[in-house]
Design a protein around this motif. Sequence first.
Motif, mmCIF file in Angstrom:
data_model
loop_
_atom_site.group_PDB
_atom_site.id
_atom_site.type_symbol
_atom_site.label_atom_id
_atom_site.label_comp_id
_atom_site.label_asym_id
_atom_site.label_seq_id
_atom_site.Cartn_x
_atom_site.Cartn_y
_atom_site.Cartn_z
ATOM 1 N N LEU A 158 0.823 -1.215 0.000
ATOM 2 C CA LEU A 158 0.000 0.000 0.000
ATOM 3 C C LEU A 158 0.858 1.267 0.000
ATOM 4 C CD1 LEU A 158 -2.797 -0.954 2.573
ATOM 5 C CD2 LEU A 158 -2.932 -0.953 0.074
ATOM 6 N N VAL A 205 -4.331 -5.928 -4.488
ATOM 7 C CA VAL A 205 -3.927 -4.520 -4.601
ATOM 8 C C VAL A 205 -3.257 -4.272 -5.942
ATOM 9 C CG1 VAL A 205 -2.441 -2.715 -3.624
ATOM 10 C CG2 VAL A 205 -3.724 -4.234 -2.095
ATOM 11 N N GLU A 209 -4.902 -1.874 -8.771
ATOM 12 C CA GLU A 209 -4.119 -0.665 -9.022
ATOM 13 C C GLU A 209 -3.838 -0.517 -10.526
ATOM 14 O OE1 GLU A 209 -3.329 1.588 -6.664
ATOM 15 O OE2 GLU A 209 -2.155 2.835 -8.024
ATOM 16 N N LYS A 216 -5.052 2.126 -4.440
ATOM 17 C CA LYS A 216 -4.540 1.805 -3.100
ATOM 18 C C LYS A 216 -4.574 3.010 -2.155
ATOM 19 C CE LYS A 216 0.419 2.043 -4.030
ATOM 20 N NZ LYS A 216 1.020 1.596 -5.270
ATOM 21 N N ARG A 220 -7.616 2.971 0.797
ATOM 22 C CA ARG A 220 -6.679 2.562 1.852
ATOM 23 C C ARG A 220 -7.368 2.081 3.136
ATOM 24 N NH1 ARG A 220 -2.318 6.831 3.399
ATOM 25 N NH2 ARG A 220 -1.283 6.082 1.532
ATOM 26 N N LEU A 223 -9.046 -1.285 2.629
ATOM 27 C CA LEU A 223 -8.027 -2.323 2.418
ATOM 28 C C LEU A 223 -7.374 -2.701 3.748
ATOM 29 C CD1 LEU A 223 -6.441 -0.988 -0.898
ATOM 30 C CD2 LEU A 223 -7.473 -3.254 -0.614
#
Length: 318
Positions: A158, A205, A209, A216, A220, A223
């Motif tokens: 991340l 991710v 992405e 990400k 955030r 996630l």
Amino acid sequence: MAGGLLRSNVVASQEVHAKWGGVVPELASRAHQEHIVPVVREALDAAGIAVKDLDAVAFTRGPGLIGALLVGACFARSMAQALRVPLLAVDHVQAHVMAHFIRDGEDRPRPSFPFLNLTVSGGHSQLVLVRSPLDMQVVGRTLDDAAGEAFDKGAKVLGLPYPGGPLVDRNARSGDALRFALPKPAIEGLDLSFSGIKTAFVALVNREELRQPGFKETERADLCASLQHAIIDHLMAKLRRAIRELGVNQVGIAGGVAANSGLRLRLAELGRREGVDVFVPPMAYCTDNAAMIAMAGHHLLEAGQFAPLDVVPVPRTH
Ligand code: KG4
Ligand code: ZN
């Protein structure tokens, strides 16, 4: 530490790891070399005692990074020899459990023996039946990554700095834990596994992405909450199973990941549901610290279990 009572607890800052996005072994040992004398000096000053007043010297024998362990072992061996006091070789993972028993003047509930402990750090994830400070039986362990590693690798993908665990914790607070489904590890018995969760998270991710750059960052919180939820779910499932199989009525957690606010909440909930008492050390004694090594050393001293002056570090126990 004097008679089991903490006098000071100094931990050198670990910023070298953040700078390089992880632990670089050579840099970690160099940082140990640079810090060890000033840290010992500061600890003695804070405790208000002189070197000659020391009754024994405790150090971490392992498991850990060999370079860093060697610095501590050589220093402790020389100090014990020069002062003619016993040398106490402490096991790093067992010392995490001793965090429950650090006496620092604060009154808080502590487990009595025997109890079950979940020790979760950056290098270890274990379920331990603790019969006494010197008698701990590992009843379950991770077959691959440690829980802290799953937090840190998840944070890394991340783009969060090392160690990512605390940042995942903070971001997860405002996220939806059920937004992204991650696998539930299917491991028999009381053993644990985190590589499936980690790999699925990293793949998710990277895939998203590519599809939508900036994913990400914008997602955030969700996630982090989903990753944390998957890790804690697995820990709680194994803990519940261990409580029932072993018939214990007291459960503790320790190690860096025990600082996680989500884990602390879920543990309290599990305790209520299973009818067991739960114990969580203060934050400062969860992540690696000197006080837990001193506490473990105190019990070795009382039992007369001294290490020879040529004792060598052990990077891993199994
Ligand atoms: O016990 P520890 O300080 O060092 C080892 O023995 O490995 O544990 C460090 C680990 C790291 O993986 C770090 O990300 C994790 O503990 N950690 C956390 C939190 N605080 C530290 N993980 C999740 N939530 C936290 N609040
Ligand atoms: Zn540790």
